[in-house]
Enzyme design. Sequence first.
Site, PDB file in Angstrom:
ATOM      1  N   HIS A 143      -1.723  -5.736  -6.546  1.00 33.28           N
ATOM      2  CA  HIS A 143      -0.930  -5.057  -7.572  1.00 33.28           C
ATOM      3  C   HIS A 143      -0.864  -5.857  -8.871  1.00 33.28           C
ATOM      4  O   HIS A 143       0.108  -5.728  -9.631  1.00 33.28           O
ATOM      5  CB  HIS A 143       0.477  -4.771  -7.044  1.00 33.28           C
ATOM      6  CG  HIS A 143       0.496  -3.720  -5.988  1.00 33.28           C
ATOM      7  ND1 HIS A 143       0.604  -2.379  -6.257  1.00 33.28           N
ATOM      8  CD2 HIS A 143       0.386  -3.819  -4.642  1.00 33.28           C
ATOM      9  CE1 HIS A 143       0.574  -1.688  -5.135  1.00 33.28           C
ATOM     10  NE2 HIS A 143       0.450  -2.539  -4.126  1.00 33.28           N
ATOM     11  N   ASP A 167      -3.889   3.232   4.284  1.00 26.69           N
ATOM     12  CA  ASP A 167      -4.844   4.044   5.036  1.00 26.69           C
ATOM     13  C   ASP A 167      -4.438   4.111   6.503  1.00 26.69           C
ATOM     14  O   ASP A 167      -4.119   3.073   7.102  1.00 26.69           O
ATOM     15  CB  ASP A 167      -6.243   3.423   4.954  1.00 26.69           C
ATOM     16  CG  ASP A 167      -6.827   3.499   3.560  1.00 26.69           C
ATOM     17  OD1 ASP A 167      -7.403   4.540   3.227  1.00 26.69           O
ATOM     18  OD2 ASP A 167      -6.708   2.508   2.806  1.00 26.69           O
ATOM     19  N   HIS A 220       0.065  -8.541   9.979  1.00 23.38           N
ATOM     20  CA  HIS A 220      -0.396  -8.624   8.593  1.00 23.38           C
ATOM     21  C   HIS A 220      -0.524 -10.090   8.192  1.00 23.38           C
ATOM     22  O   HIS A 220      -0.142 -10.987   8.935  1.00 23.38           O
ATOM     23  CB  HIS A 220       0.580  -7.874   7.671  1.00 23.38           C
ATOM     24  CG  HIS A 220      -0.047  -7.370   6.406  1.00 23.38           C
ATOM     25  ND1 HIS A 220      -0.347  -8.203   5.352  1.00 23.38           N
ATOM     26  CD2 HIS A 220      -0.436  -6.127   6.048  1.00 23.38           C
ATOM     27  CE1 HIS A 220      -0.885  -7.481   4.383  1.00 23.38           C
ATOM     28  NE2 HIS A 220      -0.956  -6.209   4.776  1.00 23.38           N
TER      29      HIS A 220
END
Length: 405
Positions: free
Chosen positions: A17, A354, A106
């Site tokens: 980002h 996704d 993650h």
Amino acid sequence: MSTFGDYFRVTTYGESHCRSVGCIVDGCPPGMALSEGDIQPQMTRRRPGQSALTTPRDEKDRVEIQSGTECGFTLGTPIALIVHNEDQRPKDYGGSTMDLYPRPSHADFTYLEKYGVKASSGGGRSSARETIGRVAAGAIAEKYLKLAHNIEIVAFVSSVGKEELFPPSPEYPSYSTNSNFLRLIGTITREKVDEFAPVRCPDTEASKRMTKAIEAFRDKKDSIGGTVMCVIRNVPAGLGEPCFDKLEAKLGHAMMSIPATKGFEIGSGFGGCEVPGSVHNDPFIVTPEVGGISDKKRLTAKTNNSGGIQGGISNGADIYFRIAFKPPATIGQAQTTTKYDFEEGVLEAKGRHDPCVVPRAVPIVEAMSALVIMDALLAQKSREASRSLLPPLPKSLPIRPETTN
């Protein structure tokens, strides 16, 4: 590190980002026609927001060449490529419960442990957004490989969850023993693969099954993994650097550097362990004369369980391999886990993600394949050029006969 390659070097930059992402390519041969139009098609194939099966993040991923070309030709100097992040939303992550938790499976936790600080939004450098630079650089490598050797690289989705394009069986324990698979990789094109978008599995029935599987997990706010198959055609024999930089080792390194990868197999792969050597070995044959010209003859393998590589060096046959991608870690379901402050709690992740990464991974796999082959080709050409400056070898040595290609 963020640099890949020795002769064709690619350094990527950017977080998920930040204001822009991109790369610097060093080592591209001078004098090759190059424009954004050569790069953009692969960027467009990779970009998010293409269908209901992918993240809704709306990025056009328009690439701009900043340096390294003049009048549409490469100068041999570093090529800088930039893509602006137009739809970044760091606020989706800030001020929420996601600030309090490392997301299960993650990279949040490991990045924080390694650096003592991490990007506050998205996955930072662990995000698939980082792969934009790889795809841009890979498109440049692909153009050179096509012009120099007519090398073709095509990837496609071979499975989603339990839905497989070519299910293993006692008759076909490995892809390398399946005649239908071998016919497919000999002729498949990117255009054909994209006819089966958004899943990119080049079979009508299998594509339908995979689409339903992804939709089912998406609707449950869950995710699912899958595999991508890749074939590289027209690779000249002799590429690869024994012992530690064997061509399959470099391909494995490249593929396992892609986010969410969990496995790599080449040629017969793990299924090849189930057949004896008498079946697995690839006998050599002489290619037929081309147009009646005998000096077009050369040795080639009758079968290709080796996947185009023997002893870490390409043998001129098709190189093919498969990569496993895990389910995306960020899901919308509530998950019981532990906060950074050691207190147990429930995380409901926000953001746009996704449900399955394999359809969008296809151009990334192609790009990393191109970077590996490009680097290996430049290494071999450097060796051949250096050898050509020396006196001829004595005929008493076992010298490979020169043939006209």
